[in-house]
Write a protein that holds these residues in place. Structure first.
Motif, PDB file in Angstrom:
ATOM      1  N   LYS A   1      31.676 -14.117  53.117  1.00  0.00           N
ATOM      2  CA  LYS A   1      32.412 -14.102  54.287  1.00  0.00           C
ATOM      3  C   LYS A   1      33.244 -12.831  54.576  1.00  0.00           C
ATOM      4  O   LYS A   1      33.239 -12.256  55.418  1.00  0.00           O
ATOM      5  N   ASN A   2      33.971 -12.421  53.438  1.00  0.00           N
ATOM      6  CA  ASN A   2      34.968 -11.400  53.413  1.00  0.00           C
ATOM      7  C   ASN A   2      34.209  -9.904  53.367  1.00  0.00           C
ATOM      8  O   ASN A   2      34.552  -9.373  54.069  1.00  0.00           O
TER       9      ASN A   2
ATOM     10  N   CYS B   1      30.581 -22.709  58.583  1.00  0.00           N
ATOM     11  CA  CYS B   1      30.223 -21.167  58.277  1.00  0.00           C
ATOM     12  C   CYS B   1      29.762 -20.918  59.694  1.00  0.00           C
ATOM     13  O   CYS B   1      29.930 -19.385  59.902  1.00  0.00           O
TER      14      CYS B   1
ATOM     15  N   GLU C   1      32.890 -17.633  50.088  1.00  0.00           N
ATOM     16  CA  GLU C   1      34.200 -16.857  50.375  1.00  0.00           C
ATOM     17  C   GLU C   1      33.998 -15.475  50.298  1.00  0.00           C
ATOM     18  O   GLU C   1      34.275 -14.752  51.132  1.00  0.00           O
TER      19      GLU C   1
ATOM     20  N   ASP D   1      28.922 -17.188  45.865  1.00  0.00           N
ATOM     21  CA  ASP D   1      30.307 -17.293  46.367  1.00  0.00           C
ATOM     22  C   ASP D   1      30.301 -17.104  47.875  1.00  0.00           C
ATOM     23  O   ASP D   1      30.450 -15.879  48.605  1.00  0.00           O
TER      24      ASP D   1
ATOM     25  N   GLU E   1      32.951 -19.442  61.550  1.00  0.00           N
ATOM     26  CA  GLU E   1      33.295 -18.251  60.748  1.00  0.00           C
ATOM     27  C   GLU E   1      32.598 -17.140  61.649  1.00  0.00           C
ATOM     28  O   GLU E   1      33.063 -16.088  61.706  1.00  0.00           O
TER      29      GLU E   1
END
Length: 603
Positions: free
Chosen positions: A589-590, A489, A586, A584, A492
């Motif tokens: 992050k998106n 994480c 993902e 979630d 990212e």
């Protein structure tokens, strides 16, 4: 997992998958606010973590625990516990973009850490504001041609009051008793035979009888004079208007509250090192006593000092980090801020002990005899020293203005951490009325007193509460969520993996250190006292209730979460379910990545 109609920070989730990231992030930034620029964030962290403890506590703890030798356990604690936890909290806030309660959707069973931090920040706000009140009171009292604590001719002074700089001129003699011991007596004013042990000090009398107006005990609250009540009210008004308009306003306030103390500190340092006796005080501060390192309490003191001075696990670091952009390099920021914090503590020792050395020479005493601890260093030792300086009211006013500025930004950042955590947890009810909510919090926290201060300092804001929450916080991320997953994480956000040392600290070194220090504190615990005053038994009972109010949040919430979990499987499956994230990652992050790309395109 599916989330409710409100997202991580209480904003409505978008219905169109293609535009989900941009819409959600834009709405969220609008509602919560973000830093206007990166420097706002840096200065806010400086103001939050660098406070009064750096000036009044570190120098005294350093000299008491071996001088320069104390830097060995201090630096080791910084590397093994301070920096890893500081970095962990800032990165958590930045990754999830939320406060210290909602962020624990990352591993719900440990949400009690967030509740414990919120409870402790409430106690700390009540406790810490009292120090700001004293600093503000002394600042106003310094705006005069003659400092009021410089003489014994005031209504609050006793007959045995003598200035420490005039004691050498007293007529004194020794008398023998029991054929083996001597006692010294002096002539003081109209009193012809006063034991030297009963001679009082005008600075101490001003502190206890004028500033504190201390009563016989906690059972006798006494009468609070109007100027002290007004000063405390003014301190809360200052805190309120520092944060009432949100993070963009706070980010501008810290340009003054975080930087101006350094200007004052440099001025006081230059003045201090030019005083006679300054080098004696500095040598006393720095000369290492290696033998002290064999004492386990020295290492415990180092851990406690680092944890308090870094403002860990109060929710403020998570809150301040939550207003960052997703791709901000919080790793580099954390390393810089921790370095600034520790260097400030070390530099403050030169500011304080140069003046303490001067005071020792003027009174013809050793530095150890005139150095005081805790509040006494700021409100007894320094006020005594400035009496001998030319234009003493100026130096007194500058010193207490510095103390006020150091404490003010730490105070309102801690309040901001609490406000952000609660507002993000219940956004539908509180976010639209944030100014009113802040006002209510400030009003409810408006109380004080020296005995109450000591009880809060020992119990509610104690090192044991802090250490236990830090231990659970590291266990939650490294073992509940997973240290390796959290490293992914972080990558990212910043684009690379941090040094593996921090992961090792989160998993093993920091929790083991916290547990060891916690158990040691339990073993050596003794009832607190204020000077020679012993608190009644009921205060210890109330104190432990305040301490447990934060420490029991973690196991208490874990039990509650386990019992109320709707998971139908075995107890092991239920335990695993409430340990997994309730969001979630993902999609999260998106969402922030899309928002960052949108901002870059707009620019």
């Amino acid at each position: 997992m599916e989330m409710s109609q409100y997202g991580l920070n209480g904003t409505s989730l978008p219905q169109t998958p293609n535009d989900a990231g941009q819409v959600a992030a834009t709405a969220e930034h609008t509602l919560r606010g973000t830093w206007s620029n990166h420097l706002d964030f840096i200065l806010s962290l400086v103001g939050n973590a660098i406070g009064i403890g750096n000036v009044w506590r570190f120098p005294y703890v350093c000299y008491k625990n071996g001088g320069g030798a104390f830097l060995i356990p201090y630096v080791l604690t910084v590397l093994c516990c301070g920096v890893p936890t500081f970095f962990l909290e800032v990165s958590m806030g930045q990754y999830f973009g939320t406060g210290g309660l909602t962020v624990w959707r990352i591993t719900p069973i440990f949400k009690g850490v967030g509740y414990g931090a919120a409870v402790m920040s409430v106690w700390l706000n009540i406790y810490y504001i009292v120090v700001l009140c004293w600093a503000l009171f002394y600042f106003f009292q310094s705006l005069t041609s003659q400092l009021p604590w410089g003489s014994c001719n005031n209504w609050w002074n006793t007959e045995t009051c003598v200035s420490p700089y005039a004691r050498n001129s007293l007529e004194c003699w020794d008398e023998s008793y029991n054929s083996t011991a001597n006692e010294t007596f002096c002539t003081v004013g109209n009193l012809t035979r006063v034991s030297v042990l009963n001679i009082t000090d005008p600075v101490k009398e001003y502190w206890e009888k004028r500033a504190l107006q201390i009563s016989e005990g906690i059972d006798h609250p006494g009468t609070v004079r109007w100027e002290l009540a007004l000063t405390l009210l003014l301190a809360w008004i200052l805190c309120y208007f520092c944060i009432w308009k949100g993070v963009k306003w706070t980010g501008k306030v810290v340009y003054f509250t975080a930087l101006f103390p350094y200007v004052l500190m440099v001025i006081l340092f230059i003045r201090g090192v030019t005083l006679p006796g300054a080098m004696t005080g500095i040598r006393f501060y720095l000369i290492p006593d290696i033998a002290k390192l064999a004492d386990i309490t020295v290492w415990v003191e180092a851990v406690s000092q680092v944890f308090w001075s870094y403002a860990l696990v109060l929710g403020s670091l998570i809150a301040l980090g939550s207003y960052n952009k997703f791709d901000n390099n919080c790793y580099k920021d954390s390393l810089i801020l921790c370095t600034i914090n520790s260097c400030t503590s070390f530099f403050a020792g030169f500011v304080i002990f140069s003046v303490v050395g001067f005071m020792a020479e003027a009174q013809q005493k050793s530095v150890a005899d005139v150095a005081a601890s805790g509040p006494g260093l700021a409100f007894l030792a320094y006020p005594t020293a400035v009496l001998q300086l030319p234009v003493s009211p100026l130096w007194s006013a500058l010193f207490f203005l510095m103390v006020l500025m150091l404490g003010l930004d730490s105070q309102f950042c801690t309040i901001e951490g609490f406000i952000t955590a609660v507002s993000d947890e219940w956004p539908k009810y509180l976010r639209k009325h944030k100014e009113l909510f802040i006002l209510i919090v400030c009003v409810l926290s408006y109380l004080g007193g020296m005995y109450v201060f000591q009880v809060l300092d020992t119990y509610a804001a104690s090192g044991m509460c802090l250490i236990s929450l830090i231990m659970f916080e590291c266990l939650a991320i490294s073992w509940g969520f997973g240290a390796d997953r959290w490293y992914d994480c972080v990558k990212e956000m910043i684009g690379y993996y941090p040094f593996f040392w921090w992961k090792l600290c989160w998993k093993f070194i920091t929790p083991i250190t916290c547990f060891s220090v916690f158990m040691f504190n339990v073993v050596i615990w003794s009832p607190p006292k204020y000077v020679n005053y012993e608190f009644p038994g009921w205060t210890h009972f109330v104190g432990w209730l305040m301490a447990l109010s934060s420490m029991l949040c973690v196991p208490g919430y874990a039990i509650y979460k386990f019992i109320t979990s709707p998971h139908p499987g075995t107890w092991k499956e239920r335990l695993l379910a409430i340990t997994k994230p309730e969001l979630d990652l993902e999609a999260l992050k998106n969402k922030y990545t899309s928002a960052s790309m949108q901002e870059a395109t707009a620019v």
